[in-house]
Design a protein around this motif. Sequence first.
Motif, PDB file in Angstrom:
ATOM      1  N   GLU A 124     -20.505   1.020 -10.248  1.00  4.71           N
ATOM      2  CA  GLU A 124     -21.578   1.434  -9.459  1.00  4.71           C
ATOM      3  C   GLU A 124     -22.834   0.473  -9.654  1.00  4.71           C
ATOM      4  O   GLU A 124     -23.745   0.258  -8.643  1.00  4.71           O
ATOM      5  N   MET A 125     -22.913  -0.105 -10.830  1.00  2.00           N
ATOM      6  CA  MET A 125     -24.175  -0.911 -11.313  1.00  2.00           C
ATOM      7  C   MET A 125     -24.024  -2.374 -10.453  1.00  2.00           C
ATOM      8  O   MET A 125     -24.991  -2.801 -10.110  1.00  2.00           O
TER       9      MET A 125
ATOM     10  N   LYS B 217     -36.186  -7.109 -10.806  1.00  3.59           N
ATOM     11  CA  LYS B 217     -35.582  -5.756 -10.594  1.00  3.59           C
ATOM     12  C   LYS B 217     -34.652  -5.467 -11.725  1.00  3.59           C
ATOM     13  O   LYS B 217     -34.110  -4.250 -11.916  1.00  3.59           O
TER      14      LYS B 217
ATOM     15  N   GLU C  64     -26.665  -4.964  -4.036  1.00  2.00           N
ATOM     16  CA  GLU C  64     -27.348  -4.314  -2.714  1.00  2.00           C
ATOM     17  C   GLU C  64     -28.829  -5.054  -3.103  1.00  2.00           C
ATOM     18  O   GLU C  64     -29.475  -5.465  -2.317  1.00  2.00           O
ATOM     19  N   LEU C  65     -29.275  -5.057  -4.370  1.00  2.00           N
ATOM     20  CA  LEU C  65     -30.423  -5.531  -4.560  1.00  2.00           C
ATOM     21  C   LEU C  65     -30.672  -7.211  -4.193  1.00  2.00           C
ATOM     22  O   LEU C  65     -31.525  -7.447  -3.521  1.00  2.00           O
TER      23      LEU C  65
ATOM     24  N   THR D   2     -22.304  -2.504  -7.881  1.00  2.00           N
ATOM     25  CA  THR D   2     -22.672  -2.486  -6.396  1.00  2.00           C
ATOM     26  C   THR D   2     -24.120  -2.407  -6.139  1.00  2.00           C
ATOM     27  O   THR D   2     -24.765  -2.996  -5.252  1.00  2.00           O
ATOM     28  N   ALA D   3     -25.016  -1.650  -7.059  1.00  2.00           N
ATOM     29  CA  ALA D   3     -26.463  -1.771  -6.771  1.00  2.00           C
ATOM     30  C   ALA D   3     -27.150  -2.831  -7.025  1.00  2.00           C
ATOM     31  O   ALA D   3     -28.044  -3.365  -6.380  1.00  2.00           O
TER      32      ALA D   3
ATOM     33  N   LEU E 242     -33.900  -2.215 -14.842  1.00  2.00           N
ATOM     34  CA  LEU E 242     -32.942  -1.264 -14.814  1.00  2.00           C
ATOM     35  C   LEU E 242     -32.450  -1.352 -16.240  1.00  2.00           C
ATOM     36  O   LEU E 242     -31.236  -0.801 -16.544  1.00  2.00           O
ATOM     37  N   LYS E 243     -33.015  -2.161 -17.393  1.00  2.00           N
ATOM     38  CA  LYS E 243     -32.672  -2.093 -18.551  1.00  2.00           C
ATOM     39  C   LYS E 243     -32.841  -0.738 -19.247  1.00  2.00           C
ATOM     40  O   LYS E 243     -33.929  -0.044 -19.018  1.00  2.00           O
ATOM     41  N   ASP E 244     -31.712  -0.072 -19.921  1.00  2.63           N
ATOM     42  CA  ASP E 244     -31.850   1.113 -20.415  1.00  2.63           C
ATOM     43  C   ASP E 244     -31.696   2.219 -19.343  1.00  2.63           C
ATOM     44  O   ASP E 244     -31.818   3.415 -19.493  1.00  2.63           O
ATOM     45  N   ARG E 245     -31.624   1.766 -18.090  1.00  4.36           N
ATOM     46  CA  ARG E 245     -31.304   2.693 -16.819  1.00  4.36           C
ATOM     47  C   ARG E 245     -30.092   2.252 -16.066  1.00  4.36           C
ATOM     48  O   ARG E 245     -29.832   2.330 -15.238  1.00  4.36           O
TER      49      ARG E 245
ATOM     50  N   GLY F 155     -34.177  -0.060  -9.680  1.00  7.50           N
ATOM     51  CA  GLY F 155     -34.635  -1.260  -9.833  1.00  7.50           C
ATOM     52  C   GLY F 155     -35.677  -2.014  -9.151  1.00  7.50           C
ATOM     53  O   GLY F 155     -36.520  -2.621  -9.568  1.00  7.50           O
TER      54      GLY F 155
ATOM     55  N   VAL G  37     -25.558   4.780  -6.811  1.00 10.84           N
ATOM     56  CA  VAL G  37     -25.787   3.445  -6.488  1.00 10.84           C
ATOM     57  C   VAL G  37     -27.407   3.437  -5.900  1.00 10.84           C
ATOM     58  O   VAL G  37     -28.138   2.550  -6.345  1.00 10.84           O
TER      59      VAL G  37
END
Lengths: 750, 269
Positions: B256-257, B208, B263-264, B259-260, B212-215, A137, A130
């Motif tokens: 997980e994504m 942000k 968070e952002l 959640t991330a 995360l595209k492709d990540r 990001g 995470v």
Amino acid sequence: MHGSGEKHLTHLREDLVKNLRLDFFDDEDIESVLRDLQYLDRKIGQKTLALCQTLSHASSSLVPRTLKRIKNASRFLSLKEMERWINQAFDILDHQGVDHFLHFISRIDEESLWDFLMPKGLSLQEVAPVLEAYVRGISGLDLKIAPGKESYTDTSTLFVPHSVSKYEEREKNFLLYKFMLVHKWAQMVGGTLTPDAETLSAFLTDSDAPHPDIETFFRLFPEKDLAIDLYTVIEAFRLEPFLAKELPGLMREAESMKKDFLKERMPLSNLTGKSALVEGLYRFYLKGDIEGPVPGVLNNAVEEVLRLGNGATLYESMKTLFRLYDAATGLGGSYQPRSTLLFLGVIKPEEVSLHLKAERRARIKKLEGLITKLINMPAFEPRKTSFQKTVFSEKTPEPAKEYLLIKGRIIELDEETKGFIENRGGIPGGIMVKGADIGGAGCPMTLTELAEEEEIFQEADGGIKYDEWDYKRCGYKKSWCTLFEHVLHPVHDGFVDLTLKRYSGYISVLRKKFELLKREPKIARRQKEGDDIDIDAVIEAFCDARAGLSPGDNYFTRYDRHERNFAVLFLLDMSGSTKGWVNEAEKESLVLMAEALESLGDRYAVYGFSGMTRNRCDFFCIKDFDEPYTDVVKRRINGISPKDYTRMGPPIRHSTKILKSIEARTKLFITLSDGKPEDYDAYKGDYGIEDTRKALVEAKEQGIYPFCITIDREASSYLRHMYGEVNYIVIDDVKKLPNRITEIYRKLTT
Amino acid sequence: MLNAIKTEEYVIEEEPFYLPSGKEIEIFESAYKNLIPVIMKGPTGCGKTRFMQYMAWRFKRPLITISCHDDLTASDLVGRYLVRGGETVWLDGPLTRAVKAGGFCYLDEIVEARKDTTVVIHPLADDRRILPVEKLGEILTAPPEFLLSISYNPGYQSVLKDLKQSTRQRFLAIDFSYPDKRLEKDIIMHETGVDDLTAEKLVNFAEKTRNLKDRGLVEGASTRLLIHAAKLISSGIEPRTACDVSITEPLTDDHEMVTALSELVSSIF
Ligand SMILES: Nc1ncnc2c1ncn2[C@@H]1O[C@H](COP(=O)(O)OP(=O)(O)O)[C@@H](O)[C@H]1O
Ligand SMILES: [Mg+2]
């Protein structure tokens, strides 16, 4: 009950002794092992005996080592904790094997044991995925997160403690992790660790270092610790407003944390001189009052750092550092470096410098390899007037430009190469010369051309010729590469069987999933025959008939097993760089893919490639389209092993040719590789990338859909160019490949 | 009273709000004047439909939009016979109507259509500019006012949803990507009335997610999603919740994504 317990212990002890004997322990050694066991607490002793007995079956030499660790650990741990510790060690031995076990029991320093005791903290391992997505990001950079003793970065990896247990609450510990990471990010955006040459040149003279960086900068300060601590807090003042603007939510939450950290700090009254000034600044940063033994100096310093908050540049920060450093040294006293703050982390100029140097070295090494090869090449005949000359226009050296002179050849320097040479500090011995010194004689050539010329006379017989794209010429080199087909040698090593066993649970899910895909019902409209009437079609036909048109005869709908008509070719990178995990992951992926495809019924073929130079491109058949998935094929999968280089163009072109000869509505071409195309010769860098790209474009033009899977931690930027926008995916962790690939295939074909 | 109008009479009266990010208006204009059809390439929700509305308004042409799906037949586009009171009546399909009315015909998400449907636009899309209406035995020639445009999202990973070369090579392509930060902020404010700061935070968050595209994400948050969130916010929903339900959750199911991303969101708001 008690009796049988004793009997059991006696049995364990006897078995242990027997194993020790078998492994040539003499009586004295055995005696010492038993004595060690005796000295332990009864309950602990029993557990330890059982552990030793198990270990002795693997290797007796592990026994004394383990006993020693246990003795050491028991100095820190209470009996209860000791019991838990041994239980966990035993668990690890059972489930993860000897290596993990040894690692666990070797971690008996105070800190590690503390971690063991305080599992209520948040472990990095738990939240790393995470956090990594979070900072990627935020930053848009492919940063990695790794555990470290302190929190710092070398500009590519962000190191944070492997667990955080400052707070009882998980959320707060997590917040602390985020806080650490965004500070590192701010430092990267602000250039804290990577001041540019111009900024540095204001403070350094040319003689300080050929490639000055942050490490060179800090050499200017006799008291480096002092300077670094000051710089860290100064930069925090400069960058905090940026963070507050970019991430207001986070900074609001984290603000209250500062007070918690303030509480922990040493009272200012205990400090003197410079230490008091630095500590004063840290306390002020943590929202403390301006106080202590040096209020005047501190007040000035606070004013200075606050000024930086209004969008000051790095240069101004550095200027401030010099002033505060002088003010601090003026106060005298010795500096006790104790100022670091967990979330601000520390700045490690050496680590940054090492990383930057490593990057530079990697670039230089590449160049050196090329140059060394050139220097060691056999002397050439003077360039013959031949076909070559008509292709490359005759050039003469320009007086002002620099060239490399190697064995009488004049070699042009492109920008990149020049950069490398400059970074390396020049090339000795008159190899680098000005055009004016060469005179009009000779025709300069590029490094690539020279490297190719070396091979031009040695053509191999047989094989299939393929053209290669030379982006510099914007044209093909005709029949430039020779490809040889081989059938991969089958190997009996049980890899496939082992994989099938290891993934057996997953495979049955996989089979079901793909089975479903096959059966996915779909209503086909306007069929000649079927299960139900297609009302739309009937009405339309009726109307057509009334209008005097022929009504046609497709009036039915039918549940169709969505008819799949795919042919897919897998091309595997078998180059030397795949050695180890990548190769294994490729093989495991194939095994899973084969299971999926077998239950799906799609046609597929599998090939591997490697080779060395354009004269030997090897293409290995693992499974042809018409070949069933037999034991021989499985054994060929066993036999997939890393070989030489990665010249991607020819095998792609060959695969295209094979796919062209196959009848299928949709032809898929999936490549699996681990990064850049690279061959022994000039097939490197842009040249290799451009040829690969071209070969993929050619495949597309033939109606084939290429899809490239790359296993690459770096997710390098050239991939998008090489593979094209939508035709690739990067997997940053090989371990994910076997599971991901089947999912990718499913997505691709639905 | 509902006021229904015929497809080909749908002329946009009021200027649609459209903020250009580059030269797309000029390019479209000259394509139109040169009778070249247009592909609008780009991820979903970045303003392609809005752009079409704007251009149709600018040239005062009716806009006929067809959303493609995999059951769309050639008859659905071109037309069919119907029986009305014992009489057979021919009913033009939307494509035919657009040609006759000299309108803008916009085929949205063209790759969703079946391949055999896609081919009926081919003769219209090259320099013949004709539409054969087979059942009537007629050929319609498009007037110069007629324009054909299609939209296409190259981000799809399925090979079945790739646009065929024979189709794509008939068009001029305009690349749409997300508007730049300042522009996107203005769009959000204009569309939803949220304040400057909220719009800016939404755009920051979008950036942000696009990182995360492709990540881990197939695609980043589109302008449309931002507008959804902004609408919720302006009707009183707490910003973090608004972002979670209208941006984070629609983007991914990966735990997980999610959640991330959450968070952002909470770091930014
Ligand atoms: N350049 C722009 N100018 C004005 N509004 C825009 C612009 N780009 C996107 N939008 C907004 O985003 C929303 C989604 O855009 P839309 O045109 O429906 O996307 P697409 O057709 O590309 O999927 C629109 O309703 C509009 O509110
Ligand atoms: Mg749309």
